[in-house]
Design an enzyme around this catalytic site. Structure first.
Site, PDB file in Angstrom:
ATOM      1  N   THR A   1      83.873  77.522  10.469  1.00  0.00           N
ATOM      2  CA  THR A   1      84.547  76.648  11.439  1.00  0.00           C
ATOM      3  C   THR A   1      86.028  76.995  11.539  1.00  0.00           C
ATOM      4  O   THR A   1      86.590  77.045  12.645  1.00  0.00           O
ATOM      5  CB  THR A   1      84.364  75.173  11.005  1.00  0.00           C
TER       6      THR A   1
ATOM      7  N   GLN B   1      75.751  83.179  11.792  1.00  0.00           N
ATOM      8  CA  GLN B   1      74.309  83.329  11.509  1.00  0.00           C
ATOM      9  C   GLN B   1      73.864  84.784  11.561  1.00  0.00           C
ATOM     10  O   GLN B   1      72.684  85.071  11.346  1.00  0.00           O
ATOM     11  CB  GLN B   1      73.469  82.496  12.484  1.00  0.00           C
TER      12      GLN B   1
ATOM     13  N   THR C   1      97.140  78.837  -1.191  1.00  0.00           N
ATOM     14  CA  THR C   1      96.785  79.649  -2.362  1.00  0.00           C
ATOM     15  C   THR C   1      95.337  80.115  -2.238  1.00  0.00           C
ATOM     16  O   THR C   1      94.452  79.324  -1.925  1.00  0.00           O
ATOM     17  CB  THR C   1      96.981  78.816  -3.653  1.00  0.00           C
TER      18      THR C   1
ATOM     19  N   CYS D   1      74.398  70.203  11.771  1.00  0.00           N
ATOM     20  CA  CYS D   1      75.647  69.551  12.157  1.00  0.00           C
ATOM     21  C   CYS D   1      75.426  68.478  13.210  1.00  0.00           C
ATOM     22  O   CYS D   1      76.348  67.772  13.580  1.00  0.00           O
ATOM     23  CB  CYS D   1      76.627  70.591  12.678  1.00  0.00           C
TER      24      CYS D   1
HETATM   25  N1  PLP Z   1      78.741  78.841  13.687  1.00  0.00           N
HETATM   26  C1  PLP Z   1      77.409  78.827  13.520  1.00  0.00           C
HETATM   27  C2  PLP Z   1      76.545  79.595  14.463  1.00  0.00           C
HETATM   28  C3  PLP Z   1      76.841  78.087  12.477  1.00  0.00           C
HETATM   29  O1  PLP Z   1      75.502  78.076  12.323  1.00  0.00           O
HETATM   30  C4  PLP Z   1      77.701  77.379  11.606  1.00  0.00           C
HETATM   31  C5  PLP Z   1      77.143  76.549  10.526  1.00  0.00           C
HETATM   32  O2  PLP Z   1      76.003  76.128  10.562  1.00  0.00           O
HETATM   33  C6  PLP Z   1      79.090  77.441  11.814  1.00  0.00           C
HETATM   34  C7  PLP Z   1      79.572  78.191  12.867  1.00  0.00           C
HETATM   35  C8  PLP Z   1      80.043  76.728  10.926  1.00  0.00           C
HETATM   36  O3  PLP Z   1      80.159  77.394   9.688  1.00  0.00           O
HETATM   37  P1  PLP Z   1      80.723  76.617   8.420  1.00  0.00           P
HETATM   38  O4  PLP Z   1      79.652  75.675   7.984  1.00  0.00           O
HETATM   39  O5  PLP Z   1      81.006  77.683   7.415  1.00  0.00           O
HETATM   40  O6  PLP Z   1      81.960  75.925   8.859  1.00  0.00           O
END
Ligand code: PLP
Length: 379
Positions: free
Chosen positions: A72, A181, A239, A324
């Site tokens: 993210t 992914q 850090t 999510c």
């Molecule tokens: N992008 C995609 C396609 C994802 O599947 C995910 C998490 O499921 C993310 C971004 C976000 O990654 P993170 O959980 O490391 O923030």
């Protein structure tokens, strides 16, 4: 913890033993890489070696890899600073309706700041073409953001072709790829896609949560999102998370060394789909997924949240879409224009190279049972 039968590797993965060992070792050598005395310098050398490992897997130079806290963060950084870098061109961004929330919510936030975003619609199979991307480009386009592997369908988007179309239109337009992914799930090292920016995340490949990386192509010159002590060559202050970084590199090395993992994952996915179709004739496949580890199916007319809960009560973990979304209908399946009963019953299944046939058989039996029971209680 109860015995889990896990079909949700796209949500997150267990920490690999190699990553756990590296994490504990780095926790013991707790130095701050910015410190000038011995074990601070050792920590800095550790991060340097870890960066080289991740860079090798991405197919780029170590200087093009910046560690982040997660996928993210990489998506936010790339899109916000990438769009800002090209502000003189204009405030137009192109992305797709099937991106992860890390991209979509960032684009929505930029819309509130006066950016205009074109959201490309997939076809019924969840695909987007380079022609669609080319047709959306404008003289004021600053940035294009497109994922490599969709997290709900497993569809691989034609990122390399789209990069070519964008750069043919104007090489100055920045291309960001959310490859969270796709990292180590497709054959091509991600830097070879040609994108300027590529975000990846550790917890999808056996590292702990809380670590990721952004590839920034040499010469792109992205301003940092986090400012402060100037770590990561001034690109990402804070850090360094030495233990997570060590675990990430160890996971990358272990996964990269497993040469048959993609075939094994694709094999167990195909076996599972066959078993499910045999056991439950009403089950439909939404997407077999081009990527080896993800597919989507549906039990038309059933409620996927209920099915997920019933399976969960038996220790079987599947997802009704991206983890999510927390119960909201999947925007990806909705964008594919699936009929409502298909949408309601949609399930995402995701696999590891070590998923077994016995687990697949168990899933087929449990899903058949759940469908039978729910059918009786519904009718
Ligand atoms: N992008 C995609 C396609 C994802 O599947 C995910 C998490 O499921 C993310 C971004 C976000 O990654 P993170 O959980 O490391 O923030």
């Amino acid at each position: 913890m109860e015995q889990l039968v896990y079909f949700d590797y796209a949500a997150t993965t267990p920490v690999r033993p190699e990553a756990r060992e590296a994490l504990l070792r780095a926790l013991d050598g707790f130095g701050n890489p910015s410190s000038r005395y011995g074990f601070g310098r050792e920590a800095a050398l550790g991060v340097k070696a870890d960066r080289e490992t991740v860079a090798a897997a991405l197919g780029c130079a170590p200087g093009e890899v910046t560690f982040t806290s997660c996928g993210t963060e990489g998506d936010n950084w790339a899109i916000r600073r990438g769009a800002e870098r090209n502000r003189r061109r204009g405030k137009h961004i192109v992305t797709t309706t099937i991106e992860h929330a890390a991209v979509l919510e960032t684009c929505k936030d930029l819309e509130r700041e006066g950016y205009e975003v074109t959201y490309l619609q997939p076809d019924k199979a969840g695909r987007i073409t380079a022609e669609q991307v080319a047709a959306a480009l404008r003289p004021d386009t600053a940035l294009v953001s497109m994922m490599l592997v969709n997290n709900e369908t497993g569809v691989v988007l034609p990122v390399a072709d789209c990069v070519r179309a964008v750069k043919a239109f104007d090489p100055a337009i920045l291309f960001h790829c959310d490859a969270v992914q796709g990292f180590l799930k497709v054959e091509t090292p991600l830097a070879r896609l040609g994108a300027d920016l590529v975000a990846v995340s550790g917890h999808k490949i056996g590292a702990p949560k809380g670590i990721g990386a952004l590839y920034v192509k040499k010469g792109v010159g992205l301003r940092p999102l986090l400012t402060g002590g100037g770590q990561e060559d001034g690109l990402r202050s804070g850090t360094e998370a030495t233990a997570q970084i060590a675990a990430f590199a160890a996971a990358v090395q272990a996964v990269s060394g497993d040469k048959t993992r993609l075939e094994r994952t694709a094999g167990i996915k195909a076996y599972t789909l066959e078993r499910l179709k045999e056991a439950i004739p009403e089950l439909k496949v939404i997407s077999q997924g081009d990527a080896p580890h993800i597919c989507a199916v549906t039990l038309p007319g059933y409620k996927s949240e209920v099915v997920v809960r019933v399976l969960g009560d038996r220790g079987i973990c599947v997802s009704s879409g991206s983890a999510c979304h927390r119960g909201k209908p999947s925007h990806v399946f909705a964008a594919m224009n699936l009929p409502k009963p298909w949408l309601d019953g949609a399930l995402r299944l995701s696999f590891s190279p070590d998923t077994t046939r016995a687990e697949a058989d168990g899933l087929a039996a449990a899903l058949k049972d759940a469908a039978d029971t729910l059918f009786t209680t519904l009718s």
